[in-house]
Design a protein around this motif. Structure first.
Motif, PDB file in Angstrom:
ATOM      1  N   THR A   1      -0.155   4.784   3.517  1.00 36.82           N
ATOM      2  CA  THR A   1      -0.253   3.164   4.117  1.00 36.82           C
ATOM      3  C   THR A   1      -0.835   3.558   5.427  1.00 36.82           C
ATOM      4  O   THR A   1      -1.762   2.470   5.630  1.00 36.82           O
TER       5      THR A   1
ATOM      6  N   VAL B   1      -4.751   4.596   5.750  1.00 29.43           N
ATOM      7  CA  VAL B   1      -5.590   3.457   4.789  1.00 29.43           C
ATOM      8  C   VAL B   1      -5.569   2.170   6.034  1.00 29.43           C
ATOM      9  O   VAL B   1      -6.633   1.614   6.027  1.00 29.43           O
ATOM     10  N   ASP B   2      -4.383   1.986   6.697  1.00 28.10           N
ATOM     11  CA  ASP B   2      -4.590   0.980   7.668  1.00 28.10           C
ATOM     12  C   ASP B   2      -5.456   1.337   8.824  1.00 28.10           C
ATOM     13  O   ASP B   2      -5.958   0.536   9.327  1.00 28.10           O
TER      14      ASP B   2
ATOM     15  N   HIS C   1      -8.525   2.513   8.072  1.00 26.28           N
ATOM     16  CA  HIS C   1      -9.685   2.612   7.409  1.00 26.28           C
ATOM     17  C   HIS C   1     -10.045   4.011   6.919  1.00 26.28           C
ATOM     18  O   HIS C   1     -11.453   4.196   6.837  1.00 26.28           O
TER      19      HIS C   1
ATOM     20  N   SER D   1     -10.447   6.007   3.704  1.00 25.24           N
ATOM     21  CA  SER D   1     -10.594   5.669   2.273  1.00 25.24           C
ATOM     22  C   SER D   1      -9.554   6.494   1.353  1.00 25.24           C
ATOM     23  O   SER D   1      -9.319   7.467   1.587  1.00 25.24           O
ATOM     24  N   PRO D   2      -8.874   5.428   0.555  1.00 28.16           N
ATOM     25  CA  PRO D   2      -7.858   6.252  -0.283  1.00 28.16           C
ATOM     26  C   PRO D   2      -8.547   7.504  -1.243  1.00 28.16           C
ATOM     27  O   PRO D   2      -7.884   8.324  -1.610  1.00 28.16           O
TER      28      PRO D   2
ATOM     29  N   GLN E   1      -4.856   7.800  -4.374  1.00 29.17           N
ATOM     30  CA  GLN E   1      -6.144   7.116  -4.702  1.00 29.17           C
ATOM     31  C   GLN E   1      -5.897   5.682  -5.135  1.00 29.17           C
ATOM     32  O   GLN E   1      -6.552   4.966  -4.938  1.00 29.17           O
TER      33      GLN E   1
ATOM     34  N   CYS F   1      -3.156   4.112  -3.965  1.00 28.76           N
ATOM     35  CA  CYS F   1      -2.152   3.412  -2.927  1.00 28.76           C
ATOM     36  C   CYS F   1      -0.833   2.858  -3.538  1.00 28.76           C
ATOM     37  O   CYS F   1      -0.269   2.034  -3.228  1.00 28.76           O
TER      38      CYS F   1
END
Length: 530
Positions: free
Chosen positions: A375, A378-379, A381, A383-384, A474, A476
Motif C-alpha cells: 500500500t 503504491v502510494d 506511485h 505501479s502494482p 497486482q 492491491c
C-alpha cells in the motif's frame, strides 16, 4: 603488568572499593549515577561555590551531602557552614568523583552569566560532561537521551526499553552548552554552528574509555527553548547482533537468509519509528557474502559495517539525496545496495530499478504491517503491475519491539494484582494453559534497575513473496492476501505475541501496547455492536 602500565586505573579502582566499604560500614548507599537521586533534588545554590573550592563533595537541596572522600574533615566543615546558614545537614553518602563533577557543573551560581552570553566553562569541560552523560546512558542500556532545554531549566530523560524515565534536572545554561558542543565540536561534519531556532541533525562518533560509541543527534525548536535527542547507535561492543538475538523465529530467519542468497530483488524492513529497523538491516548486511560488493546509502551513517562502502547523504542538497546517491551507486558495479530509508517516489524508483537490473536491494520503510508495504509503495506511485514482477519484491519484513519481563523479579500472571481485572478476557482468547505459563512484570530489582524490564525483543511479520502472493499484489488486495497467508501457517504480530506470552517472556499489557488488544472482540470476523 596491567597495574604497572596503568597506575591511574588501579588508583581509581582502589578508590571505588574504599567508597563501597564506607557505604557498607555506614549502611548507606554508594551513589554512582545521577539516576539514583531524586530528579528534583538539585545542587544547593548556597553551598555550590564553597563545594567547588573543595572539589570532593557537593550538598543537595534535600540536605544530603555526596562526597568522594566521606571520611575527611571537610565533611564536618560542610555541616558547620550549612548550620551557620540555617540549613539542617542530612546524611552523608559516598559518591564517585565523576558524579561529583557532573553535579557541580549542573548547578548555577549567582555570578553565572545568562545562557546566551560568554561563559567561563571551557569546551573541554563541556565535552567531558557530555561524555559522562553518554557513558551513563550506555551503562544503563538506554536507546535515546532526551535533553529538554527551557527558559529556567534543562530536563534530562532517558528512554530505556522503550519507556521514558526522568534522569535529572540541570540548569538551562548547562543544557545549552552541551547541545552546542555536541553539534559544533563532536559531529562528523560540523559545518555550521548549532542554532536552536531551526531543526538540525547529525551523527556523532565518540571514543569513551576505549569504546567507540556512535550517536545520531536531532534538535527541534520549542516554546521557551529547544529539544535535543541523542540516539545511541553503537556502544563499542565487538559482538555482532544476529537476527536470532533480536527475537526472530528460526523460520523467519530461514526466509530472510533465503532472500539474501538471491542475486536480485528487494528485501524491505518496515516498522514505526524506533522499532529497530536499522539494527535488523545491519544484521542482514552482516550475512551478505564477503565476495559481493556492498554499497550502503544512509542519512546519517549509523552502524559502521566494515564490509560495506557506506555513503552519507544530505537531504538538504538535491545532488546528495537518497535517490541521487542511489543512482550513483548503481554506476559503481555493486552486487548489493542498501537504501537506508525509502522516503519518497524517487528513492522508491531507485529501489525498483536496481532490483530489475540485477541487484539485491535492502531498504527500510515506515508502515505498520508487512502487507501494508505494498500500500505504501503504491502510494509512492509505484505501479502494482511493476511490484508484482518476479524480479522486484522478494521478502517483506515488518517489526516492532516489545519489553521483556525481567526474569529475576517476574511474577506469575495469575498472581499479579494489576492484571486481575483482565484475566477472564485474556483467558477466553489465550486459554488456561497459556495463562498458567504467562508472567507479568515484577516489582523491580537490581538486575533491571527497578524497572521490571529485562530488555526488548522483536515481534515480526516476515513474508516470502511467492507466485500466489504476486497475484494479490497486482490487485492491491492485501486483505485477502493476509487471509491466504494465515491459511498457509503464516504468523502475524498477534500470533507471535501470544507465543512470547506463553513462553513467559513478555507481559500481556506490554503486548497489547504493541500489537493491540488481546480480546475476542478484535479477533472476530465481524464486530457485533449489541
Amino acid at each position: 603488568m596491567a597495574d604497572t602500565l596503568n597506575p591511574a586505573a588501579d588508583a581509581n579502582q582502589q578508590l571505588l572499593i574504599a567508597l563501597q566499604q564506607y557505604a557498607d560500614t555506614t549502611q548507606t548507599d554508594f551513589v554512582t549515577s545521577q539516576s539514583e537521586l531524586d530528579a528534583r533534588d538539585h545542587v544547593m545554590d548556597e553551598m555550590l561555590a564553597w563545594c567547588k573550592e573543595q572539589g570532593s563533595l557537593v550538598a543537595l537541596k534535600s540536605g544530603s551531602i555526596l562526597s568522594s572522600d566521606p571520611t575527611s574533615r571537610v565533611i564536618q566543615n560542610c555541616k558547620s557552614i550549612m548550620l551557620a546558614k540555617g540549613i539542617h545537614p542530612g546524611q552523608v553518602f559516598a559518591a564517585t568523583p565523576s558524579l561529583i563533577h557532573l553535579l557541580m557543573a549542573s548547578g548555577q551560581t549567582e555570578t553565572v552569566a545568562t545562557a546566551h552570553s560568554e561563559t567561563s566553562t571551557t569546551f573541554s569541560e563541556q565535552q567531558q560532561q557530555l561524555r559522562d552523560l553518554i557513558l551513563e546512558a550506555v551503562r544503563q542500556d538506554v536507546s535515546d537521551i532526551h535533553i529538554q532545554v527551557r527558559q529556567n531549566y534543562t530536563k534530562i530523560r532517558m528512554r530505556q526499553h522503550g519507556e521514558l524515565r526522568v534522569y535529572a534536572e540541570w540548569s538551562e545554561k548547562l543544557g545549552r552548552e552541551l547541545a552546542s558542543v555536541a553539534f559544533n565540536k563532536e559531529t562528523d561534519h560540523a559545518t555550521s554552528h548549532f542554532n536552536p531556532l531551526v531543526p538540525q541533525d547529525a551523527s556523532m562518533p565518540l571514543k569513551i574509555q576505549g569504546r567507540d560509541i556512535r550517536l545520531r543527534l536531532a534538535s527541534v525548536p520549542a516554546h521557551g527553548g529547544f529539544d535535543m535527542v541523542m540516539r545511541i547507535l553503537a556502544t563499542g561492543t565487538a559482538r555482532k547482533t544476529t537476527l536470532e538475538d533480536l527475537g526472530y523465529t528460526q523460520k523467519q530467519v530461514d526466509i530472510i537468509k533465503m532472500a539474501l542468497k538471491l542475486p536480485f530483488g528487494a528485501i524491505i524492513v518496515a516498522g514505526p519509528t524506533g522499532s529497530g529497523k536499522t539494527t535488523t538491516l545491519a544484521a542482514c548486511m552482516e550475512m551478505v557474502e564477503t565476495t559481493q560488493k556492498l554499497y550502503s546509502i544512509e542519512d546519517p551513517v549509523e552502524k559502521v559495517i566494515e564490509e560495506a562502502t557506506q555513503v552519507p547523504v544530505n537531504t538538504e542538497k538535491e545532488d546528495r539525496s537518497f535517490a541521487s546517491m542511489g543512482r550513483a551507486a548503481l554506476r559503481m558495479d555493486p552486487d548489493v545496495i542498501i537504501l537506508g530509508e525509502m522516503r519518497d517516489e524517487d528513492t522508491a524508483n531507485v529501489m525498483v530499478r536496481a532490483s530489475i537490473t540485477g541487484h539485491l536491494v535492502l531498504t527500510t520503510l515506515h508502515t505498520n504491517r508487512a502487507t501494508a508495504i505494498i500500500t505504501r509503495l503504491v502510494d509512492m506511485h509505484i505501479s502494482p503491475v511493476l511490484l508484482s514482477d518476479s524480479s522486484v519484491l522478494r521478502c517483506l519484513i515488518c517489526q516492532r519491539l516489545v519489553p521483556k519481563v525481567c526474569q529475576q523479579c517476574a511474577v506469575p500472571l495469575r498472581s499479579s494484582e494489576r492484571h486481575q481485572e483482565y484475566l477472564s478476557d485474556w483467558e477466553s482468547v489465550l486459554g488456561a494453559a497459556i495463562m498458567d505459563k504467562a508472567k507479568a512484570r515484577g516489582p523491580g530489582c537490581d538486575s533491571c534497575h527497578g524497572s521490571g524490564v529485562g530488555g526488548r525483543t522483536v515481534v515480526a511479520e516476515v513474508i516470502w513473496v511467492d507466485e500466489e502472493g504476486r497475484q494479490f499484489i497486482q490487485k492491491c488486495d492485501t486483505l485477502n492476501w493476509e487471509k491466504m497467508l494465515k491459511r498457509n501457517g503464516w504468523m502475524d504480530f498477534h500470533a507471535r505475541a501470544v507465543e512470547l506470552i506463553e513462553e513467559g517472556l513478555i507481559d500481556p499489557f506490554d503486548a497489547e501496547k504493541v500489537v493491540g488488544p488481546i480480546n475476542t472482540s478484535t479477533n472476530t470476523t465481524s464486530y457485533h455492536y449489541k
